[in-house]
Design a protein around this motif. Structure first.
Motif, PDB file in Angstrom:
ATOM      1  N   THR A 134      31.919  37.258  40.094  1.00 53.34           N
ATOM      2  CA  THR A 134      32.546  38.561  39.928  1.00 53.34           C
ATOM      3  C   THR A 134      31.775  39.595  40.729  1.00 53.34           C
ATOM      4  OG1 THR A 134      33.266  37.952  37.703  1.00 53.34           O
ATOM      5  CG2 THR A 134      33.257  40.297  38.242  1.00 53.34           C
TER       6      THR A 134
ATOM      7  N   SER B 231      31.834  43.821  42.074  1.00 52.73           N
ATOM      8  CA  SER B 231      32.403  45.171  42.056  1.00 52.73           C
ATOM      9  C   SER B 231      31.480  46.090  42.836  1.00 52.73           C
ATOM     10  CB  SER B 231      32.586  45.678  40.624  1.00 52.73           C
ATOM     11  OG  SER B 231      31.328  45.837  39.994  1.00 52.73           O
TER      12      SER B 231
ATOM     13  N   GLY C 246      38.242  31.024  41.987  1.00 53.43           N
ATOM     14  CA  GLY C 246      38.525  31.908  40.869  1.00 53.43           C
ATOM     15  C   GLY C 246      37.646  33.144  40.838  1.00 53.43           C
ATOM     16  N   SER C 247      37.081  33.502  41.959  1.00 47.87           N
ATOM     17  CA  SER C 247      36.269  34.723  42.030  1.00 47.87           C
ATOM     18  C   SER C 247      37.129  35.941  41.769  1.00 47.87           C
ATOM     19  CB  SER C 247      35.609  34.858  43.406  1.00 47.87           C
ATOM     20  OG  SER C 247      34.636  33.858  43.580  1.00 47.87           O
ATOM     21  N   GLU C 248      36.483  37.009  41.327  1.00 52.37           N
ATOM     22  CA  GLU C 248      37.190  38.251  41.066  1.00 52.37           C
ATOM     23  C   GLU C 248      36.441  39.407  41.703  1.00 52.37           C
ATOM     24  OE1 GLU C 248      38.483  41.005  37.289  1.00 52.37           O
ATOM     25  OE2 GLU C 248      38.458  38.832  37.029  1.00 52.37           O
TER      26      GLU C 248
ATOM     27  N   SER D 133      36.895  43.135  41.762  1.00 52.30           N
ATOM     28  CA  SER D 133      37.653  44.170  41.076  1.00 52.30           C
ATOM     29  C   SER D 133      36.783  45.407  40.930  1.00 52.30           C
ATOM     30  CB  SER D 133      38.115  43.675  39.703  1.00 52.30           C
ATOM     31  OG  SER D 133      36.992  43.365  38.900  1.00 52.30           O
TER      32      SER D 133
ATOM     33  N   SER E 229      41.745  33.258  44.073  1.00 57.87           N
ATOM     34  CA  SER E 229      40.888  34.324  43.567  1.00 57.87           C
ATOM     35  C   SER E 229      41.678  35.625  43.455  1.00 57.87           C
ATOM     36  CB  SER E 229      39.694  34.519  44.502  1.00 57.87           C
ATOM     37  OG  SER E 229      38.906  33.347  44.544  1.00 57.87           O
ATOM     38  N   THR E 230      41.065  36.622  42.815  1.00 54.89           N
ATOM     39  CA  THR E 230      41.699  37.925  42.641  1.00 54.89           C
ATOM     40  C   THR E 230      40.901  38.967  43.420  1.00 54.89           C
ATOM     41  OG1 THR E 230      42.451  37.330  40.432  1.00 54.89           O
ATOM     42  CG2 THR E 230      42.389  39.678  40.955  1.00 54.89           C
TER      43      THR E 230
ATOM     44  N   SER F  18      41.110  43.095  44.360  1.00 53.46           N
ATOM     45  CA  SER F  18      41.795  44.367  44.175  1.00 53.46           C
ATOM     46  C   SER F  18      40.837  45.522  44.438  1.00 53.46           C
ATOM     47  CB  SER F  18      42.378  44.479  42.765  1.00 53.46           C
ATOM     48  OG  SER F  18      41.342  44.478  41.802  1.00 53.46           O
TER      49      SER F  18
END
Length: 131
Positions: free
Chosen positions: A72, A74, A95-97, A99, A122-123, A125
């Motif tokens: 993850t 940010s 499956g990393s994020e 965000s 992965s996501t 945004s």
């Protein structure tokens, strides 16, 4: 830190962040600056509260290889809220994020000046003026 790589500055050699938490602030690469090297953010790692006064809120890659796998990220910056790629390659997978990424200019989540970007399962945004 007022220089590059708020938490980690790697000029050469590989860096692996494995099942760890990193936070920081710097000019380029709020958490990590990789210069012509290989950086792997793996196995449930978290890069959080990363802030760059210029580029790459969490990670700035200068002509190297970045792999974010199962982690993850940010951050916030002028360009590339989470990741700034200046040549080389960036892969976000497993499956990393990425965000809570914010850029005051371009590349809310990822800004690639040049090089290759791959996002797989992965996501990603973020918010920025252009992307």
């Amino acid at each position: 830190a007022s220089a590059d790589g708020g938490a980690v500055y790697m000029a050469s050699g590989p860096l692996t962040v494995d099942a760890s938490a990193v936070s920081g602030s710097g000019q380029n690469g709020g958490c990590v600056y990789g210069g012509g090297t290989s950086v792997s953010i793996a196995a449930g790692s978290t890069l959080d509260t990363c802030t760059a006064s210029a580029d790459g809120g969490a990670v700035y890659m200068a002509n190297g290889t970045l792999v974010v796998d199962g982690s993850t990220v940010s951050g916030s910056a002028v360009y590339g809220g989470c990741v700034y790629g200046d040549a080389g390659s960036v892969t976000i997978s497993g499956g990393s994020e990425l965000s809570a990424c914010a850029a005051t200019a371009d590349g809310g989540a990822v800004y690639m000046a040049s090089g290759d970007l791959t996002v797989d399962a992965s996501t990603v945004s973020g918010s920025g003026q252009n992307g």
